[in-house]
Design a protein around this motif. Sequence first.
Motif, PDB file in Angstrom:
ATOM      1  N   LEU A   5       0.829  -1.210   0.000  1.00 24.96           N
ATOM      2  CA  LEU A   5       0.000   0.000   0.000  1.00 24.96           C
ATOM      3  C   LEU A   5       0.864   1.261   0.000  1.00 24.96           C
ATOM      4  O   LEU A   5       0.481   2.279  -0.570  1.00 24.96           O
ATOM      5  CB  LEU A   5      -0.940  -0.005   1.202  1.00 24.96           C
ATOM      6  CG  LEU A   5      -2.111  -0.987   1.126  1.00 24.96           C
ATOM      7  CD1 LEU A   5      -2.910  -0.958   2.430  1.00 24.96           C
ATOM      8  CD2 LEU A   5      -3.019  -0.662  -0.053  1.00 24.96           C
ATOM      9  N   GLU A   6       2.046   1.187   0.617  1.00 22.50           N
ATOM     10  CA  GLU A   6       2.944   2.339   0.596  1.00 22.50           C
ATOM     11  C   GLU A   6       3.427   2.637  -0.819  1.00 22.50           C
ATOM     12  O   GLU A   6       3.778   3.771  -1.140  1.00 22.50           O
ATOM     13  CB  GLU A   6       4.141   2.087   1.517  1.00 22.50           C
ATOM     14  CG  GLU A   6       3.802   2.174   3.001  1.00 22.50           C
ATOM     15  CD  GLU A   6       5.016   1.944   3.879  1.00 22.50           C
ATOM     16  OE1 GLU A   6       6.138   1.855   3.327  1.00 22.50           O
ATOM     17  OE2 GLU A   6       4.842   1.854   5.101  1.00 22.50           O
ATOM     18  N   VAL A   7       3.463   1.625  -1.673  1.00 17.43           N
ATOM     19  CA  VAL A   7       3.828   1.825  -3.081  1.00 17.43           C
ATOM     20  C   VAL A   7       2.654   2.421  -3.851  1.00 17.43           C
ATOM     21  O   VAL A   7       2.806   3.351  -4.642  1.00 17.43           O
ATOM     22  CB  VAL A   7       4.262   0.483  -3.712  1.00 17.43           C
ATOM     23  CG1 VAL A   7       4.448   0.639  -5.207  1.00 17.43           C
ATOM     24  CG2 VAL A   7       5.543  -0.008  -3.060  1.00 17.43           C
ATOM     25  N   ILE A   8       1.460   1.878  -3.619  1.00 16.72           N
ATOM     26  CA  ILE A   8       0.277   2.262  -4.385  1.00 16.72           C
ATOM     27  C   ILE A   8      -0.274   3.621  -3.965  1.00 16.72           C
ATOM     28  O   ILE A   8      -0.604   4.474  -4.801  1.00 16.72           O
ATOM     29  CB  ILE A   8      -0.827   1.190  -4.215  1.00 16.72           C
ATOM     30  CG1 ILE A   8      -0.408  -0.123  -4.875  1.00 16.72           C
ATOM     31  CG2 ILE A   8      -2.165   1.671  -4.756  1.00 16.72           C
ATOM     32  CD1 ILE A   8      -0.598  -0.196  -6.346  1.00 16.72           C
ATOM     33  N   LEU A   9      -0.387   3.854  -2.660  1.00 17.59           N
ATOM     34  CA  LEU A   9      -1.165   4.988  -2.162  1.00 17.59           C
ATOM     35  C   LEU A   9      -0.610   6.366  -2.515  1.00 17.59           C
ATOM     36  O   LEU A   9      -1.402   7.281  -2.765  1.00 17.59           O
ATOM     37  CB  LEU A   9      -1.360   4.869  -0.646  1.00 17.59           C
ATOM     38  CG  LEU A   9      -2.362   3.799  -0.205  1.00 17.59           C
ATOM     39  CD1 LEU A   9      -2.505   3.792   1.317  1.00 17.59           C
ATOM     40  CD2 LEU A   9      -3.731   4.031  -0.849  1.00 17.59           C
ATOM     41  N   GLU A 116       8.246   2.551 -10.395  1.00 21.70           N
ATOM     42  CA  GLU A 116       9.401   3.240  -9.803  1.00 21.70           C
ATOM     43  C   GLU A 116       9.375   3.168  -8.284  1.00 21.70           C
ATOM     44  O   GLU A 116      10.403   2.910  -7.648  1.00 21.70           O
ATOM     45  CB  GLU A 116       9.437   4.697 -10.264  1.00 21.70           C
ATOM     46  CG  GLU A 116      10.664   5.453  -9.773  1.00 21.70           C
ATOM     47  CD  GLU A 116      10.753   6.851 -10.350  1.00 21.70           C
ATOM     48  OE1 GLU A 116      11.797   7.499 -10.156  1.00 21.70           O
ATOM     49  OE2 GLU A 116       9.776   7.304 -10.990  1.00 21.70           O
ATOM     50  N   LEU A 117       8.209   3.393  -7.682  1.00 27.92           N
ATOM     51  CA  LEU A 117       8.102   3.322  -6.223  1.00 27.92           C
ATOM     52  C   LEU A 117       8.376   1.911  -5.713  1.00 27.92           C
ATOM     53  O   LEU A 117       8.976   1.726  -4.658  1.00 27.92           O
ATOM     54  CB  LEU A 117       6.716   3.775  -5.770  1.00 27.92           C
ATOM     55  CG  LEU A 117       6.444   5.279  -5.800  1.00 27.92           C
ATOM     56  CD1 LEU A 117       4.962   5.564  -5.581  1.00 27.92           C
ATOM     57  CD2 LEU A 117       7.272   5.999  -4.733  1.00 27.92           C
ATOM     58  N   TYR A 119      10.171  -0.644  -7.344  1.00 29.56           N
ATOM     59  CA  TYR A 119      11.428  -1.299  -7.700  1.00 29.56           C
ATOM     60  C   TYR A 119      12.575  -0.350  -8.036  1.00 29.56           C
ATOM     61  O   TYR A 119      13.677  -0.810  -8.324  1.00 29.56           O
ATOM     62  CB  TYR A 119      11.189  -2.244  -8.894  1.00 29.56           C
ATOM     63  CG  TYR A 119      10.109  -3.259  -8.632  1.00 29.56           C
ATOM     64  CD1 TYR A 119      10.261  -4.246  -7.658  1.00 29.56           C
ATOM     65  CD2 TYR A 119       8.914  -3.233  -9.349  1.00 29.56           C
ATOM     66  CE1 TYR A 119       9.262  -5.175  -7.411  1.00 29.56           C
ATOM     67  CE2 TYR A 119       7.904  -4.163  -9.110  1.00 29.56           C
ATOM     68  CZ  TYR A 119       8.088  -5.125  -8.132  1.00 29.56           C
ATOM     69  OH  TYR A 119       7.092  -6.034  -7.892  1.00 29.56           O
ATOM     70  N   GLY A 120      12.316   0.964  -8.051  1.00 31.34           N
ATOM     71  CA  GLY A 120      13.377   1.922  -8.325  1.00 31.34           C
ATOM     72  C   GLY A 120      13.418   2.368  -9.779  1.00 31.34           C
ATOM     73  O   GLY A 120      12.836   1.742 -10.660  1.00 31.34           O
ATOM     74  N   THR A 121      14.149   3.466 -10.008  1.00 29.96           N
ATOM     75  CA  THR A 121      14.215   4.062 -11.343  1.00 29.96           C
ATOM     76  C   THR A 121      14.817   3.120 -12.377  1.00 29.96           C
ATOM     77  O   THR A 121      14.392   3.107 -13.538  1.00 29.96           O
ATOM     78  CB  THR A 121      15.050   5.361 -11.290  1.00 29.96           C
ATOM     79  OG1 THR A 121      14.467   6.243 -10.325  1.00 29.96           O
ATOM     80  CG2 THR A 121      15.073   6.054 -12.638  1.00 29.96           C
ATOM     81  N   ASP A 122      15.792   2.304 -11.968  1.00 28.96           N
ATOM     82  CA  ASP A 122      16.442   1.401 -12.917  1.00 28.96           C
ATOM     83  C   ASP A 122      15.490   0.338 -13.457  1.00 28.96           C
ATOM     84  O   ASP A 122      15.803  -0.315 -14.463  1.00 28.96           O
ATOM     85  CB  ASP A 122      17.634   0.714 -12.255  1.00 28.96           C
ATOM     86  CG  ASP A 122      18.768   1.686 -11.958  1.00 28.96           C
ATOM     87  OD1 ASP A 122      18.766   2.781 -12.565  1.00 28.96           O
ATOM     88  OD2 ASP A 122      19.630   1.371 -11.121  1.00 28.96           O
ATOM     89  N   ALA A 123      14.349   0.151 -12.804  1.00 27.81           N
ATOM     90  CA  ALA A 123      13.394  -0.874 -13.235  1.00 27.81           C
ATOM     91  C   ALA A 123      12.513  -0.413 -14.389  1.00 27.81           C
ATOM     92  O   ALA A 123      11.698  -1.188 -14.887  1.00 27.81           O
ATOM     93  CB  ALA A 123      12.511  -1.293 -12.064  1.00 27.81           C
ATOM     94  N   LEU A 124      12.671   0.847 -14.811  1.00 28.54           N
ATOM     95  CA  LEU A 124      11.730   1.417 -15.776  1.00 28.54           C
ATOM     96  C   LEU A 124      12.080   1.136 -17.235  1.00 28.54           C
ATOM     97  O   LEU A 124      11.301   1.479 -18.125  1.00 28.54           O
ATOM     98  CB  LEU A 124      11.635   2.936 -15.579  1.00 28.54           C
ATOM     99  CG  LEU A 124      11.070   3.412 -14.239  1.00 28.54           C
ATOM    100  CD1 LEU A 124      11.080   4.941 -14.174  1.00 28.54           C
ATOM    101  CD2 LEU A 124       9.657   2.887 -14.030  1.00 28.54           C
ATOM    102  N   GLN A 125      13.229   0.534 -17.500  1.00 30.76           N
ATOM    103  CA  GLN A 125      13.637   0.353 -18.894  1.00 30.76           C
ATOM    104  C   GLN A 125      12.634  -0.487 -19.695  1.00 30.76           C
ATOM    105  O   GLN A 125      12.294  -0.155 -20.833  1.00 30.76           O
ATOM    106  CB  GLN A 125      15.026  -0.287 -18.953  1.00 30.76           C
ATOM    107  CG  GLN A 125      16.136   0.574 -18.370  1.00 30.76           C
ATOM    108  CD  GLN A 125      16.209   1.937 -19.046  1.00 30.76           C
ATOM    109  OE1 GLN A 125      16.362   2.018 -20.262  1.00 30.76           O
ATOM    110  NE2 GLN A 125      16.100   3.005 -18.272  1.00 30.76           N
ATOM    111  N   SER A 126      12.149  -1.566 -19.092  1.00 30.91           N
ATOM    112  CA  SER A 126      11.161  -2.389 -19.799  1.00 30.91           C
ATOM    113  C   SER A 126       9.828  -1.658 -19.923  1.00 30.91           C
ATOM    114  O   SER A 126       9.108  -1.835 -20.915  1.00 30.91           O
ATOM    115  CB  SER A 126      10.968  -3.729 -19.078  1.00 30.91           C
ATOM    116  OG  SER A 126      12.134  -4.519 -19.161  1.00 30.91           O
TER     117      SER A 126
END
Length: 309
Positions: A5-9, A116-117, A119-126
Amino acid sequence: MAALLEVILPVFIVIGFGYLAVWRGYITDQAIDSLMKFAQGFAIPALLFRAISTLDLGQNFDIALLGAFYAGALSGFAAGLLGARYLFGREWEDAVAIGFVGLFSNSVLLGLPITELAYGTDALQSNFAIIAIHSPFCYFVGITAMEIIRNRGGRLSALPGKVLRAMFRNSLVIGIALGFAVNLGGIPLPHVFTEAVDLVVRAGLPVALFGLGGILFRYRPEGDMRTILFIVAVSLLLHPAVTWSLVHLFGLETGSVRSAVITAAMAPGVNAYLFANMYDRAKRVAASAVLVGTAGTILTGTFWLSILP
């Protein structure tokens, strides 16, 4: 559950601020329209331009990743179209507009910040690899289907021109196309220019999320609830379920699995309403599905995050 929920909210709290601001009269509909015009017409295309112009196309454009995501998207389109036609007795033009709701997940305004919230910015490539062809693909499918139905008995030779003209009036498609041009052409961009673009990009997602809240207040559900709930279920459950099955069947690596499933699990994007509005078909269903689906993503998004590696 609390961590998820901390990621979603945070994303939905920003949307809620926009909803509250319009509801309480702190900001006008005209101001929200201006914010969304900036976000969708300039800042988000700039974000897509920068991301795609610097993307490693050879490494990130995995055909299995794109196949898994877009097979899920097409299943949502087919289920929405056929369900609208045969379950709810809608006209074919309405059915295409409703099918587009099941096709177009909110890959940018929800998919990017939640990934991004989590898994982090590096996870955005896909994510960016999926987004690079998302608007062109979805508009091509939706416009082609609509024009075929509208031209029943007409000349098919005029169809490609109509589809291309409609696609390239979309600022997201233009931003993506320019990003590919810079990337594939190896065009160097001055540092001062990229810094200026990045300043605009950083404002894009927060402004768009706030504006989305204001837009959602305007299009509260009014009637057609069975159709709305059906297409929301298609968007939030069928699309990601098909994608989730295929990414495991194809044996994709963890980062690609996360990006594909999270993007597939997002609510219908505002473009679903824009498409319906463009053809003046099923506008109430499309707008209300964006609102109901966005609220529902708090629950379904948490579920999909919980089963991801």
